[in-house]
Write an enzyme that holds these catalytic residues in place. Sequence first.
Site, PDB file in Angstrom:
ATOM      1  N   ASP A 138      -4.053  -0.903  -6.250  1.00  0.00           N
ATOM      2  CA  ASP A 138      -2.840  -0.408  -6.896  1.00  0.00           C
ATOM      3  C   ASP A 138      -2.638  -1.172  -8.201  1.00  0.00           C
ATOM      4  OD1 ASP A 138       0.015   1.071  -5.750  1.00  0.00           O
ATOM      5  OD2 ASP A 138       0.149  -0.236  -7.500  1.00  0.00           O
ATOM      6  N   ILE A 139      -2.309  -0.427  -9.242  1.00  0.00           N
ATOM      7  CA  ILE A 139      -2.193  -1.023 -10.579  1.00  0.00           C
ATOM      8  C   ILE A 139      -1.004  -1.987 -10.679  1.00  0.00           C
ATOM      9  CG2 ILE A 139      -0.664   0.668 -11.710  1.00  0.00           C
ATOM     10  CD1 ILE A 139      -2.744   0.747 -13.998  1.00  0.00           C
TER      11      ILE A 139
ATOM     12  N   ASN B 177       4.441   6.980   1.485  1.00  0.00           N
ATOM     13  CA  ASN B 177       5.694   7.619   1.084  1.00  0.00           C
ATOM     14  C   ASN B 177       5.454   9.119   0.980  1.00  0.00           C
ATOM     15  OD1 ASN B 177       6.884   5.040   0.777  1.00  0.00           O
ATOM     16  ND2 ASN B 177       5.999   4.862  -1.272  1.00  0.00           N
TER      17      ASN B 177
ATOM     18  N   HIS C  48      -1.455   9.659  -0.534  1.00  0.00           N
ATOM     19  CA  HIS C  48      -2.083   8.340  -0.529  1.00  0.00           C
ATOM     20  C   HIS C  48      -1.421   7.444   0.504  1.00  0.00           C
ATOM     21  CE1 HIS C  48       1.230   8.258  -3.459  1.00  0.00           C
ATOM     22  NE2 HIS C  48       1.403   6.980  -3.124  1.00  0.00           N
TER      23      HIS C  48
ATOM     24  N   GLN D 120       8.139   8.627  -3.011  1.00  0.00           N
ATOM     25  CA  GLN D 120       6.800   9.008  -3.493  1.00  0.00           C
ATOM     26  C   GLN D 120       6.866   9.313  -4.989  1.00  0.00           C
ATOM     27  OE1 GLN D 120       4.944  12.408  -1.562  1.00  0.00           O
ATOM     28  NE2 GLN D 120       3.020  12.104  -2.677  1.00  0.00           N
ATOM     29  N   GLU D 121       6.043   8.577  -5.750  1.00  0.00           N
ATOM     30  CA  GLU D 121       6.035   8.771  -7.205  1.00  0.00           C
ATOM     31  C   GLU D 121       4.851   9.616  -7.638  1.00  0.00           C
ATOM     32  OE1 GLU D 121       6.124   4.899  -8.953  1.00  0.00           O
ATOM     33  OE2 GLU D 121       8.139   4.488  -8.189  1.00  0.00           O
TER      34      GLU D 121
ATOM     35  N   HIS E 265      -0.804   3.320   1.292  1.00  0.00           N
ATOM     36  CA  HIS E 265      -0.861   1.955   0.757  1.00  0.00           C
ATOM     37  C   HIS E 265      -1.317   1.011   1.867  1.00  0.00           C
ATOM     38  CE1 HIS E 265       1.968   2.686  -2.776  1.00  0.00           C
ATOM     39  NE2 HIS E 265       2.257   3.720  -2.016  1.00  0.00           N
TER      40      HIS E 265
HETATM   41  P1  AMP Z   1       4.110   5.965  -4.370  1.00  0.00           P
HETATM   42  O1  AMP Z   1       5.421   5.425  -4.836  1.00  0.00           O
HETATM   43  O2  AMP Z   1       3.907   5.840  -2.882  1.00  0.00           O
HETATM   44  O3  AMP Z   1       3.847   7.357  -4.886  1.00  0.00           O
HETATM   45  O4  AMP Z   1       3.017   4.997  -4.975  1.00  0.00           O
HETATM   46  C1  AMP Z   1       2.288   5.276  -6.131  1.00  0.00           C
HETATM   47  C2  AMP Z   1       1.544   4.016  -6.470  1.00  0.00           C
HETATM   48  O5  AMP Z   1       0.541   4.360  -7.407  1.00  0.00           O
HETATM   49  C3  AMP Z   1       2.408   2.934  -7.113  1.00  0.00           C
HETATM   50  O6  AMP Z   1       2.368   1.768  -6.279  1.00  0.00           O
HETATM   51  C4  AMP Z   1       1.746   2.697  -8.465  1.00  0.00           C
HETATM   52  O7  AMP Z   1       1.710   1.334  -8.832  1.00  0.00           O
HETATM   53  C5  AMP Z   1       0.349   3.252  -8.230  1.00  0.00           C
HETATM   54  N1  AMP Z   1      -0.338   3.712  -9.435  1.00  0.00           N
HETATM   55  C6  AMP Z   1       0.141   4.521 -10.408  1.00  0.00           C
HETATM   56  N2  AMP Z   1      -0.801   4.742 -11.344  1.00  0.00           N
HETATM   57  C7  AMP Z   1      -1.908   4.055 -10.955  1.00  0.00           C
HETATM   58  C8  AMP Z   1      -3.212   3.863 -11.496  1.00  0.00           C
HETATM   59  N3  AMP Z   1      -3.589   4.442 -12.637  1.00  0.00           N
HETATM   60  N4  AMP Z   1      -4.091   3.092 -10.801  1.00  0.00           N
HETATM   61  C9  AMP Z   1      -3.728   2.503  -9.658  1.00  0.00           C
HETATM   62  N5  AMP Z   1      -2.512   2.647  -9.083  1.00  0.00           N
HETATM   63  C10 AMP Z   1      -1.609   3.399  -9.724  1.00  0.00           C
END
Ligand code: AMP
Length: 131
Positions: A28-29, A83, A96, A90-91, A98
């Site tokens: 995760d970034i 999420n 996915h 969920q963003e 975690h």
């Molecule tokens: P969620 O809130 O469960 O949708 O988590 C999305 C996750 O994706 C967040 O923890 C972000 O930090 C991660 N994320 C977003 N863009 C990237 C990326 N380019 N590479 C790795 N992780 C990412």
Amino acid sequence: MCVFCSIVKGDIPSYKIYEDENFLAFLDISNDVEGHTLVIPKQHFIDLDECPDDYYIKLMLLVKKISKHFLNLGYSGINIVSNCKKDAGQEIEHFHVHIFPRKKADGAKLVMHEAIVKSDLNEISKKLRMS
Ligand code: AMP
């Protein structure tokens, strides 16, 4: 295009932990908890709700395999979170999971905020019961 689909395509770089024909795991970034890993199907499914059972089962088995690998490397605990939908935080709309590898006293905290309104457990169990 979806960020995670771009990672699968190789258009956005990622720190890969595991890859096969159908799945990808990468860091995760956010770089918050050491080793925070995302496991995704390469095919685009928006969330848990849309992910077909066969993919879901295989993905969760992979989550287990990666978690065991982390434990074998010396991490002493694991948190697994997914999420599903905006209201659950969920963003990225590409299914996915975690994985948070944990260490004693690592300072990380998975916070579930307390609900503002307390539910009636009797009522809620009736509402949620699967008959
Ligand atoms: P969620 O809130 O469960 O949708 O988590 C999305 C996750 O994706 C967040 O923890 C972000 O930090 C991660 N994320 C977003 N863009 C990237 C990326 N380019 N590479 C790795 N992780 C990412």
